[in-house]
Design an enzyme around this catalytic site. Structure first.
Site, PDB file in Angstrom:
ATOM      1  N   ASN A  60       2.210   4.947  14.375  1.00  0.00           N
ATOM      2  CA  ASN A  60       1.307   3.807  14.185  1.00  0.00           C
ATOM      3  C   ASN A  60      -0.067   4.092  14.778  1.00  0.00           C
ATOM      4  O   ASN A  60      -1.106   3.795  14.175  1.00  0.00           O
ATOM      5  CB  ASN A  60       1.882   2.562  14.863  1.00  0.00           C
ATOM      6  CG  ASN A  60       3.062   1.962  14.126  1.00  0.00           C
ATOM      7  OD1 ASN A  60       3.335   2.315  12.980  1.00  0.00           O
ATOM      8  ND2 ASN A  60       3.776   1.067  14.776  1.00  0.00           N
ATOM      9  N   ARG A 391       4.185   1.979  -3.767  1.00  0.00           N
ATOM     10  CA  ARG A 391       4.798   3.131  -3.097  1.00  0.00           C
ATOM     11  C   ARG A 391       6.202   3.284  -3.673  1.00  0.00           C
ATOM     12  O   ARG A 391       6.896   2.304  -3.882  1.00  0.00           O
ATOM     13  CB  ARG A 391       4.910   2.913  -1.586  1.00  0.00           C
ATOM     14  CG  ARG A 391       3.598   2.658  -0.864  1.00  0.00           C
ATOM     15  CD  ARG A 391       3.833   2.594   0.644  1.00  0.00           C
ATOM     16  NE  ARG A 391       2.721   1.985   1.345  1.00  0.00           N
ATOM     17  CZ  ARG A 391       1.641   2.633   1.736  1.00  0.00           C
ATOM     18  NH1 ARG A 391       1.529   3.919   1.469  1.00  0.00           N
ATOM     19  NH2 ARG A 391       0.664   2.011   2.385  1.00  0.00           N
ATOM     20  N   HIS A 450      -1.599  -4.422  -5.467  1.00  0.00           N
ATOM     21  CA  HIS A 450      -0.597  -4.528  -4.403  1.00  0.00           C
ATOM     22  C   HIS A 450       0.549  -5.460  -4.776  1.00  0.00           C
ATOM     23  O   HIS A 450       1.561  -5.511  -4.083  1.00  0.00           O
ATOM     24  CB  HIS A 450      -1.279  -5.024  -3.117  1.00  0.00           C
ATOM     25  CG  HIS A 450      -0.452  -4.883  -1.890  1.00  0.00           C
ATOM     26  ND1 HIS A 450       0.048  -5.971  -1.198  1.00  0.00           N
ATOM     27  CD2 HIS A 450      -0.025  -3.788  -1.215  1.00  0.00           C
ATOM     28  CE1 HIS A 450       0.742  -5.552  -0.155  1.00  0.00           C
ATOM     29  NE2 HIS A 450       0.715  -4.235  -0.140  1.00  0.00           N
ATOM     30  N   TYR A 484      13.259  -2.528   5.582  1.00  0.00           N
ATOM     31  CA  TYR A 484      12.207  -3.549   5.528  1.00  0.00           C
ATOM     32  C   TYR A 484      12.855  -4.867   5.115  1.00  0.00           C
ATOM     33  O   TYR A 484      13.675  -4.884   4.194  1.00  0.00           O
ATOM     34  CB  TYR A 484      11.147  -3.210   4.472  1.00  0.00           C
ATOM     35  CG  TYR A 484      10.133  -2.153   4.832  1.00  0.00           C
ATOM     36  CD1 TYR A 484      10.401  -1.163   5.765  1.00  0.00           C
ATOM     37  CD2 TYR A 484       8.893  -2.136   4.210  1.00  0.00           C
ATOM     38  CE1 TYR A 484       9.466  -0.185   6.068  1.00  0.00           C
ATOM     39  CE2 TYR A 484       7.939  -1.160   4.500  1.00  0.00           C
ATOM     40  CZ  TYR A 484       8.240  -0.191   5.430  1.00  0.00           C
ATOM     41  OH  TYR A 484       7.305   0.769   5.713  1.00  0.00           O
TER      42      TYR A 484
END
Length: 748
Positions: A60, A391, A450, A484
């Site tokens: 990160n 992605r 997106h 996720y």
């Protein structure tokens, strides 16, 4: 190019909010990474998971430095500091840079304290060791020498820096070894630098033959460093140290100069390798002369040099997690719940004609979404497929299904080339899809695509042609879907699917003037409509009607949206925000945000779902989607928020999912008015983790939502008090005692 519309927000009187009432985004992000570090420090987490959390903080931080810090330095260098007004935190660019440099140094010190003082001793206690060359036994030494001779040495390129050998081009984040050398010729007192790049093609953590029940490893750079004398024969090695340089990785594109988005991104990926140095990481044991020579070569200020009390690049500790086969030191394996068709349904399309399907990943298996696309690819009744890709993974079944479908159907894919750090792979996917006959588009130039949408057109057995859609909060990536948290909605609702088709027409033709209802679409309508929804709650509160907002997202930074919530709070609207990362809103300020509570949940899974619930005077509405409440999502990206219209699914979102996160007192942190995050007080409640609860629910270990659990606990407690009072009346005073509490333990 068509002018982009923006739905005007309803006018609600509100006071201007001073900048000091907003937190700076960069400090807020660093506090988020601090919460991730707390998971590495937390001894109640499995040990190798703690190592993994530490590696994540390092990864990160790399992105933060090469994007955010690099951007800040570039703006200052271009002279923006004096001309620019103070940012959301009230600071100029140079003031922000001074603050960030101090925070970064403190954070790095905390990372290495965690590694040296907590994780290394704990690993040793579990018989997991990192050894140096001098510590190897005979068997390990033989293995290490063989590995070095056969796998490492043939691909090393040692370089001595002199007039005929300039300093080599050090790639972004490449681990290197710097050496201070002196030629052994008599009377030669001059010193020079030597550099060896640690190969990226080899594992950074090398497993050694285990002895005495230990799992032994060696860092690759230490193996190479132990052999440098062999590479620099004729020189005296006076000192050596591992180092790493982080470079500016922002992409910059000029629309009028580029022939196509694909060609422009490819060129900028090449230029990215040439970005200016932003940070130098080097071991604290490095000789001052080595540090100064490197700093001068990379043209860095002293604050940009980070001296590490341990191995440079902690993100490579992720290799230890993979290499150490110790199930007891990792989270127990979790299997997602698989969706089952109703008995009367023949396939997923038959099911969707009856009702919508909502999935909460990873608790609900992602295979249902994959199956939706895969079954469409081979179904002769499906005539058209459209999908966005942001992605994906190298072995994605989505990718295979789309290429297969293109042989017999009209297939359109909108692929986002500028998904940060996935640009190169997305270029490959785009070319492969085009070669397979897929119509590939790159969205609208200057706007990232997106939104997560898939649209199928099918001729059903009843003779009708229908649209079926998937709308999600996460990427079409089966790998990340396992860790996720995201929401998927599968629907054949004519209103929603027609709106999804309008979005695709906007993406492929920039066709404007369409209606997107009931979807909220950025950058066209979303920003204004979100503020309208907040203002509507304000008016309900002022009129004495039920009002309230519960919103879950990754980040909250849009100033207009924050100001609208400040106004709503002043009207008495209760607002609960579940924000994983950055938050510029300052909660709990008297007279401004007293009714706003902000919490962040950091745990086993990365919180990625966006859910927005509005009380609406008792006529509740709830939305999910791909957008956070950030300027880039609302104004600079193509995003979609979609309503969940099915009452049962909406109830599940409000009570089972949002309800669980609002109850979390183990992995949640509460944002205070001063910007500090604190653990919630238990107040006599049993420990409760939302993610653990949702896993137990998916595994059918429990069947009740938190609200019901809480109600049962309250009923049980009241029952206990009644029984205790009755017993107390029957006993003599000398025999009185407090009964043990028998509250049920929530699954956590």
């Amino acid at each position: 190019m068509t002018t982009r519309r923006q739905t005007p927000a309803k006018k609600v009187p509100q006071k201007s909010v001073p900048a000091s009432l907003f937190f700076g985004r960069d400090e807020s992000w660093l506090r988020f990474n601090q919460r991730v570090l707390e998971e590495a420090q937390d001894a109640t987490n499995p040990l190798l998971e703690r190592v993994k959390f530490l590696a994540i903080t390092a990864s990160n931080l790399d992105e933060f430095v090469e994007i955010r810090v690099a951007s800040l330095l570039q703006r200052i260098e271009e002279g923006h500091n004096e001309a620019q007004a103070p940012d959301e935190g009230g600071l100029t660019l140079t003031e922000r840079l001074d603050l960030l440099s101090a925070m970064l140094q403190d954070f790095v010190a905390a990372q290495y304290a965690c590694w040296n003082e907590k994780l290394l001793p704990a690993l040793k206690a579990e018989k997991i060791r990192f050894l140096r060359w001098s510590e190897l036994n005979e068997t390990q030494l033989e293995h290490a020498e063989s590995f070095y001779e056969n796998e490492v040495d043939p691909i090393l390129t040692p370089v001595t820096i002199d007039p005929s050998h300039p300093f080599p081009r050090v790639l972004n984040k490449a681990l290197c070894i710097a050496l201070l050398l002196r030629h052994k010729r008599k009377g030669n007192t001059m010193t020079m630098l030597g550099v060896v790049t640690v190969p990226r093609s080899l594992p950074r953590v090398v497993a050694l033959p285990s002895t005495d029940g230990h799992l032994d490893f060696m860092f690759l750079h230490e193996m190479i460093e132990s052999q440098v004398a062999r590479m620099f024969r004729g020189y005296e090695v006076m000192g050596s140290s591992a180092f790493r340089v982080t470079r500016n990785s922002n992409l910059y594109m000029q629309e009028e100069e580029s022939r196509s988005v694909l060609e422009s991104v490819r060129a900028e990926l090449h230029n990215r390798r040439k970005g200016d140095a932003v940070r130098l990481e080097i071991e604290t044991t490095a000789m001052p002369e080595i540090i100064e020579r490197l700093r001068t070569n990379f043209e860095l200020d002293p604050w940009q040099v980070f001296q590490m009390e341990g191995p440079v690049n902690l993100s490579r500790l992720m290799n230890l997690y993979s290499a150490a086969n110790c199930a007891s030191l990792k989270y127990p394996v979790f299997k997602s719940k698989k969706f089952k068709l109703s008995k009367k349904s023949m396939d997923i399309f038959d099911e969707l004609r009856q009702h919508d399907i909502m999935l909460h990943h990873p608790f609900d298996s992602y295979e249902t979404v994959e199956g939706f696309v895969e079954s469409a690819a081979v179904d002769p009744s499906v005539v058209s497929m459209k999908q966005t890709l942001y992605r994906t993974s190298a072995d994605s079944p989505m990718f295979r299904a789309l290429t297969e479908a293109a042989q017999s159907k009209d297939v359109t894919v909108v692929i986002e080339l500028m998904a940060r750090f996935d640009e190169a792979s997305n270029i490959r996917w785009a070319r492969d899809l085009e070669d397979a006959g897929v119509g590939v588009f790159h969205g609208i130039f200057g706007l990232k695509t997106h939104c997560k949408l898939a649209l199928l057109v099918r001729r059903d057995p009843d003779g009708k042609t229908r649209r079926y859609a998937h709308l999600g909060t996460g990427n079409y990536n089966p790998v990340t879907a396992r860790f996720y948290t995201d929401i998927s909605l599968l629907t054949s609702n004519p209103e929603i699917t027609a709106a999804v088709q309008s979005v695709f027409r906007y993406l492929t033709a920039e066709a404007d003037g369409q209606t997107y209802k009931p979807l909220l679409v950025a950058p066209l309508t979303m920003a204004g409509e979100v503020i309208d929804l907040i203002h509507r709650e304000t008016e309900h509160a002022r009129a004495g009607r039920p009002s309230g907002i519960v919103a879950k997202m990754n980040a909250l930074l849009d100033r207009k949206t924050v100001e609208a919530m400040y106004t709503a709070s002043q009207a008495g609207v209760p607002i609960d925000l579940i924000i994983r990362g950055m938050c510029s809103l300052r909660p709990g300020v008297k007279g401004l945000s007293e009714t706003i509570r902000v919490r962040s949940v950091v745990g086993r899974f990365l919180e990625h779902s966006r859910i927005f619930s509005f009380k609406n005077g008792g006529n509740d509405e709830i939305f999910c989607g791909s957008a956070d409440w950030m300027p880039r999502n609302l104004y600079e990206r193509c995003e979609v928020l979609f309503p969940v219209l099915d009452k049962h699914l909406a109830k599940r979102l409000r009570e089972e999912i949002l309800g669980a996160y609002l109850k979390d007192n183990l992995k949640a942190r509460i944002l205070q008015p001063d910007g500090i995050y604190t653990r919630p007080t238990k107040n006599g409640h049993h420990p409760f983790s939302a993610q653990e609860y949702l896993m137990a629910l998916a595994s059918e270990e429990i069947t009740e939502i938190p609200a019901k659990i809480a109600a049962k606990k309250a009923d049980k407690k009241a029952e206990q008090k009644v029984k205790h009072s009755a017993k107390k009346a029957e006993k003599p005073a000398a025999q009185e005692e407090e009964p043990a509490e028998l509250e049920p333990q929530p699954a956590s």
